[in-house]
Design an enzyme around this catalytic site. Structure first.
Site, short mmCIF file in Angstrom:
data_model
loop_
_atom_site.label_atom_id
_atom_site.label_comp_id
_atom_site.label_asym_id
_atom_site.label_seq_id
_atom_site.Cartn_x
_atom_site.Cartn_y
_atom_site.Cartn_z
N ASP A 56 0.44 -2.58 12.28
CA ASP A 56 0.88 -3.02 10.95
C ASP A 56 1.12 -4.53 10.98
OD1 ASP A 56 2.68 -3.78 8.77
OD2 ASP A 56 2.73 -1.65 8.34
N THR A 97 -0.75 7.58 -0.95
CA THR A 97 -2.05 7.51 -1.63
C THR A 97 -2.94 6.41 -1.05
OG1 THR A 97 -1.25 5.86 -3.20
CG2 THR A 97 -0.94 8.17 -3.80
N ARG A 102 0.85 -1.18 0.00
CA ARG A 102 0.00 0.00 0.00
C ARG A 102 0.89 1.23 0.00
NH1 ARG A 102 -4.58 1.15 4.41
NH2 ARG A 102 -2.77 1.60 5.68
#
Ligand code: PRP
Ligand code: URA
Length: 209
Positions: A200, A108, A104
């Site tokens: 994460d 953005t 990812r």
């Protein structure tokens, strides 16, 4: 329309609590993700087709059921999806494993594909795409696009934690793909992280930062 299943089995919920906990280290995190993947695989395979065969017990002949031999494929989204593969393979050891590499973009939040390797007989297999996190949904949508573009048809998506935004986006993009979740969380934060989530997933699984 895609169905969404949230697995509220006590064992899954118990293990997920420790997966989320910040103090849980890499070794335990990995083990717990593996265990939850196995438990989820048990639930997700409920609709596997069976056929009757004749066998002989020590007492008599009987007709009994076995899996009808439908071919399966597991596709982890790299990196973090790798942590769920062995757990699923424990129950479906003959499944082939494809890999779709996406990351990812931190600015953005859009997925960037960098690797795809799938079993050669994609058209003949049912697939379970695995990734611990469904956040904006971009990675799952892109991975399933990739799989469908190469002939994948019957696809399920399995993750540990989802944000409502990701579930809606995935349902809209792939209404034929059922979604299997261990927990549906509150929301995404401004950085696209699931709240409360687990942080994460890739970093926690591999001990990177
Ligand atoms: C994480 C996670 C998903 C994705 C979810 O991967 O494992 O693949 O983010 O976010 P999305 O739903 O908004 O697309 P990441 O991009 O951090 O890569 P990694 O697995 O290599 O760490
Ligand atoms: N990817 C992760 O690993 N965690 C999140 O919360 C969102 C995306």
């Amino acid at each position: 329309m895609a169905k969404v299943y949230v697995f509220d089995h006590p064992l899954i919920q118990h293990k997920l609590t420790y997966i989320r906990e910040t103090q849980t280290g890499t070794k335990e995190f990995r083990e717990l993700v593996d265990e939850v993947a196995t438990l989820m695989a048990f639930e997700i395979t409920r609709d596997m087709p069976l056929e009757e065969i004749e066998i002989e017990t020590p007492v008599s002949k009987m007709k009994s059921k076995v899996l009808s031999g439908k071919k399966l494929g597991i596709v982890p989204i790299l990196r973090a999806g790798i942590g769920m593969v062995d757990g699923v393979l424990k129950l479906i050891p003959a499944a082939k494993v494809g890999h779709i590499g996406l990351y990812r973009d931190p600015k953005t939040l859009k997925p960037v594909e960098y690797y795809v390797k799938l079993p050669s007989d994609v058209e003949e297999r049912d697939f379970i795409v695995v990734d611990p996190m469904l956040a904006t949904g971009g990675s799952a949508i892109e991975a399933i696009n990739s799989l469908k573009n190469r002939g994948g048809k019957n696809i399920k998506f399995m993750c540990l934690i989802a944000a409502p935004e990701g579930v809606e986006a995935l349902k809209e993009a792939h209404p034929d793909v059922d979604i299997y979740i261990a927990a549906l969380d509150e929301k995404l934060n401004e950085k696209g992280y699931i709240v409360p989530g687990l942080g994460d997933a890739g970093d926690r699984l591999f001990g990177t930062k």
